[in-house]
Design a protein around this motif. Structure first.
Motif, PDB file in Angstrom:
ATOM      1  N   LEU A 427     -34.832   1.272 -37.547  1.00 45.64           N
ATOM      2  CA  LEU A 427     -33.537   0.929 -37.125  1.00 45.64           C
ATOM      3  C   LEU A 427     -32.478   1.935 -37.810  1.00 45.64           C
ATOM      4  N   PRO A 451     -50.467  -4.168 -48.637  1.00 49.04           N
ATOM      5  CA  PRO A 451     -50.066  -5.579 -48.451  1.00 49.04           C
ATOM      6  C   PRO A 451     -49.257  -5.578 -47.185  1.00 49.04           C
ATOM      7  N   THR A 452     -48.841  -6.869 -46.661  1.00 49.02           N
ATOM      8  CA  THR A 452     -48.314  -6.948 -45.456  1.00 49.02           C
ATOM      9  C   THR A 452     -46.886  -6.408 -45.400  1.00 49.02           C
ATOM     10  N   GLY A 455     -46.429  -0.889 -43.678  1.00 45.85           N
ATOM     11  CA  GLY A 455     -46.161   0.229 -42.788  1.00 45.85           C
ATOM     12  C   GLY A 455     -47.408   0.720 -42.309  1.00 45.85           C
ATOM     13  N   LYS A 456     -48.574  -0.157 -42.340  1.00 44.39           N
ATOM     14  CA  LYS A 456     -49.656   0.204 -41.641  1.00 44.39           C
ATOM     15  C   LYS A 456     -49.713   0.499 -40.288  1.00 44.39           C
ATOM     16  N   TYR A 467     -43.317   5.804 -31.178  1.00 46.83           N
ATOM     17  CA  TYR A 467     -42.288   6.378 -31.815  1.00 46.83           C
ATOM     18  C   TYR A 467     -42.255   7.825 -32.127  1.00 46.83           C
TER      19      TYR A 467
HETATM   20  P1  ADP Z   1     -47.930  -3.739 -41.829  1.00 47.45           P
HETATM   21  O1  ADP Z   1     -48.596  -3.463 -40.703  1.00 47.45           O
HETATM   22  O2  ADP Z   1     -48.198  -2.788 -43.172  1.00 47.45           O
HETATM   23  O3  ADP Z   1     -47.936  -5.074 -42.175  1.00 47.45           O
HETATM   24  P2  ADP Z   1     -45.465  -2.828 -40.424  1.00 47.45           P
HETATM   25  O4  ADP Z   1     -45.927  -1.222 -40.178  1.00 47.45           O
HETATM   26  O5  ADP Z   1     -45.795  -3.764 -39.332  1.00 47.45           O
HETATM   27  O6  ADP Z   1     -46.552  -3.292 -41.591  1.00 47.45           O
HETATM   28  O7  ADP Z   1     -43.941  -3.060 -40.925  1.00 47.45           O
HETATM   29  C1  ADP Z   1     -43.542  -2.361 -41.888  1.00 47.45           C
HETATM   30  C2  ADP Z   1     -42.195  -2.559 -42.107  1.00 47.45           C
HETATM   31  O8  ADP Z   1     -41.305  -2.319 -40.877  1.00 47.45           O
HETATM   32  C3  ADP Z   1     -41.885  -3.979 -42.219  1.00 47.45           C
HETATM   33  O9  ADP Z   1     -40.890  -4.116 -43.180  1.00 47.45           O
HETATM   34  C4  ADP Z   1     -41.356  -4.442 -40.798  1.00 47.45           C
HETATM   35  O10 ADP Z   1     -40.508  -5.643 -41.226  1.00 47.45           O
HETATM   36  C5  ADP Z   1     -40.670  -3.511 -40.354  1.00 47.45           C
HETATM   37  N1  ADP Z   1     -40.927  -3.240 -38.891  1.00 47.45           N
HETATM   38  C6  ADP Z   1     -42.096  -3.383 -38.210  1.00 47.45           C
HETATM   39  N2  ADP Z   1     -41.937  -3.484 -36.958  1.00 47.45           N
HETATM   40  C7  ADP Z   1     -40.490  -3.398 -36.567  1.00 47.45           C
HETATM   41  C8  ADP Z   1     -39.962  -3.044 -35.428  1.00 47.45           C
HETATM   42  N3  ADP Z   1     -40.212  -3.061 -34.471  1.00 47.45           N
HETATM   43  N4  ADP Z   1     -38.487  -3.141 -35.853  1.00 47.45           N
HETATM   44  C9  ADP Z   1     -37.895  -3.092 -36.952  1.00 47.45           C
HETATM   45  N5  ADP Z   1     -38.585  -3.212 -38.035  1.00 47.45           N
HETATM   46  C10 ADP Z   1     -40.093  -3.343 -37.919  1.00 47.45           C
END
Ligand code: ADP
Length: 655
Positions: A427, A451-452, A455-456, A467
């Protein structure tokens, strides 16, 4: 990027009702049907003329045949002195006249008789005398019927044409929207919930349809009719017309008041309906949580309240309409009373014919109908304008990931994947990936752990080009992926996501979606490699079983196996796997593990890993933490290092 909103809370912004800028934008959609619109406008004009003709015919019938004035009568003479003039040239008239020589006064070519003396004639003679008038009245009646029939045919044609054009435009608009939405980038979908887009495609498009069909009626029929009546009234008797127009300011005042009140309540109603929809959607989405936490009663109460509010607003709207309609009715009756009073007086002193007065009264009643119509349609126009504004906002959003043209330099067949100082945020606020540099050589298996929220998944989205990085670049075989046509890029990679999406189609089509020409033997091999054969035997129609409702009929483990098969069917050189975290039973776990190993064989693989087995098999493990690469190494190296990986491993056993 500017943040735009397509949410329901915008429902309370209604557009300017007759915004011409928007009409200009609608024009391309109207253009293919412009001939239909022209025909329709022609028909509407004809209908208006016919509408105007009816009272006029009544006037002619009365003035020319029923009450016949004598040509040389002086105005202001009393009815006793008024004469009926019979035309002596007509057959049979002379006979009648000769029978009553004392009553008739011959003045070639007319024989005049006082109106009051007409009653002295016997019935048969009177009928003979006025035969011409009978014929005239009959002729007018026939013309009247003819006009009504034409009116019916034209109105029918107009409605059919308008409906057809409206439907066709709506159809085109929906296709355009669908194509547009389908091509938008993930970033767009992150910000726009499904509900909004569904509303755009359904109710907003529907509003446009109503707009197209009603605007023609309003603009051309109602306004034509009002103008037409005004002109006819002025021509017939301008003094009387001006008296009628005395009421106009009151009508405008009432209409303006009504429009304002109706608009406010209409707005409120839309917001309430949107709220109800949202609540329902939330309840269904979260039904498990609602039931699990015994929230039904509370949730019901909230819904009941919302529903009641909606009812109250609905009642208010009805009240407003219920007051407006009679008010217009009263004004219309007052005007009629004025016409009877003033016009009646004119008839008495012979400056207005009786027919004209009757026609005047009929025109007055007709005059109020379009005014009421326009006031009623005002809301439709407003909501249509708001809808079109939102539709164009959506169509204007150009958040697509630009696709590359055929590139001069195609990546080498065995491509190395490399991330070079990649920064990314969803964003535009917090960095989700910070300065990621990473190389994956052909044939290598790299596991990404962390960890969750580390950014994986984001890393994988960038690689698939859902993106683009904000800073830095991602290369495949030495070429920036932004320069590689997307079709080419996606053909070389297969992505298996956590929640597998299955189409409501057969198992076969779900597997061969990326490669419809897959030979039958190969399909069987793939199914065997993915441990799907037993499942497919169990399904009622084998490969041809339709997986309904987004694959609900399969368990999550089985869905993953289908996803593996789907990836293998495309035979990609790079496999990207976001392992599912959901736990499955040990037997399915074993099947998945076996399939994973087979799928990754002889391929470059990047795996967001949660399973011990995948991590063990990986050539390298990347440990992500808060968007940065914290550690890199093999399982044994990282354990030995006793860093973050070691901790995660200790805490969770399986990451
Ligand atoms: P992981 O896969 O390691 O659990 P993500 O890559 O899904 O982590 O997310 C990394 C960060 O990006 C998190 O803080 C999440 O809240 C944010 N995030 C993930 N997807 C979106 C999205 N579509 N829009 C905004 N923020 C996102």
């Amino acid at each position: 990027m500017m943040r735009r909103d397509y949410g329901y809370f915008e429902e309370d912004q209604l557009g300017k009702p007759y915004d011409l800028r928007l009409l200009r934008r609608l024009f391309p959609y109207i253009r293919p049907y412009s001939l239909l619109f022209l025909v329709s406008i022609g028909l509407v004009t004809a209908i208006t003329v016919l509408d105007l003709a009816l009272p006029y015919l009544t006037k002619v019938a009365i003035d020319r045949y029923i009450v016949q004035d004598v040509v040389d009568d002086k105005p202001g003479t009393s009815p006793q002195q008024r004469f009926y003039a019979a035309d002596l040239r007509r057959p049979g008239i002379e006979m009648v006249v000769s029978r009553y020589p004392s009553l008739f006064e011959i003045q070639w070519p007319h024989a005049r008789i006082r109106y009051e003396d007409l009653s002295e004639l016997n019935k048969a003679d009177l009928a003979d005398l006025r035969r011409g008038d009978y014929a005239g009245v009959a002729r007018i009646a026939l013309i009247f019927i003819g006009v009504v029939v034409c009116h019916f045919v034209f109105s029918f044609g107009h409605v059919i044409i308008m409906e057809y054009a409206g439907q066709a435009i709506m159809h085109d608009l929906r296709l355009t929207l669908f194509r547009h939405i389908q091509g938008l980038s993930m970033a767009f979908f992150t910000r726009n919930p499904v509900g909004r887009l569904v509303t755009r495609m359904t109710s907003d498009v529907q509003n446009m349809h109503e707009f197209f069909t009603s605007i023609i009626t309003v603009l051309f029929k109602d306004i034509f009719l009002i103008l037409g009546i005004t002109v006819v009234l002025l021509l017939m008797n301008w003094q009387l017309a001006l008296i009628c127009f005395l009421m106009l300011p009151f009508i405008f005042l009432a209409t303006a008041c009504f429009s304002r009140l109706a608009r406010d309540v209409f707005r409120e109603l839309r917001v309430k309906i949107a709220e109800i929809n949202t609540r329902l959607q939330e309840t269904i989405d979260g039904i498990r949580i609602v039931q699990l936490f015994l929230q039904e009663k509370k949730n019901y109460e909230r819904f009941r309240k919302l529903n009641h509010e909606n009812y109250l607003v609905g009642m208010r709207q009805i009240n407003i309409f219920a007051v407006f309609m009679p008010v217009i009715e009263v004004l219309s009756s007052v005007t009629t009373a004025l016409v009877i009073w003033y016009g009646g007086g004119r008839v008495l002193v012979e400056t207005l014919s009786l027919g004209a007065l009757v026609a005047f009264i009929a025109y007055m009643r007709m005059f109020f109908r379009p005014i009421r119509d326009i006031a009623e349609k005002y809301n439709i126009m407003q909501s249509a304008m708001a809808s079109s504004e939102r539709l164009f906002l959506l169509l204007d959003s150009q958040e697509r990931i630009a696709d590359a043209k055929i590139s001069r330099r195609m990546p080498d067949k065995e491509g190395t994947i490399s991330f070079g100082n990649v920064w990314f945020s969803y964003l535009g606020r917090d960095w989700v990936l910070k300065d990621i540099s990473l190389t994956v050589r052909p044939g290598e298996t790299v596991a990404i752990v962390g960890p969750t929220g580390a950014g994986k998944s984001t890393l994988i989205h960038l690689l698939e080009r859902f993106y683009d990085p904000i800073k830095g670049s991602i290369n495949l075989g030495g070429v920036d992926i932004r320069l590689i046509p997307r079709a080419f890029l996606r053909a070389r990679m297969a992505l298996i996501t956590q929640d597998v999406f299955l189409f409501a189609d057969t198992v076969r089509n779900n597997i061969t979606v990326g490669n419809p020409r897959l030979p039958h033997d190969r399909l069987h091999e793939i199914v065997a490699a993915c441990n799907l054969d037993r499942l497919i035997q169990r399904l009622p129609h084998g490969f041809d079983t339709v997986l309904t409702e987004a694959g609900r009929t399969l368990s999550s483990g089985e869905r993953q196996l289908v996803a593996f098969a789907r990836a293998l069917a495309r035979d990609p050189e790079i496999l990207i796997l976001d392992e599912a975290t959901s736990s499955v039973d040990t037997e399915t776990e074993r099947l998945i593990q076996e399939a994973t190993v087979r799928v990754m064989q002889n391929r470059t693989a990047i795996v967001v890993a949660h399973r011990l087995s995948t991590i063990r098999h990986a050539d390298r493990i990347i440990v992500l933490h808060r968007g940065r690469i914290r550690e890199v190494g093999s399982h044994d190296e990282l354990i030995a290092k006793q860093g973050l990986y070691y901790q995660l491993y200790q805490w969770q056993g399986v990451l």
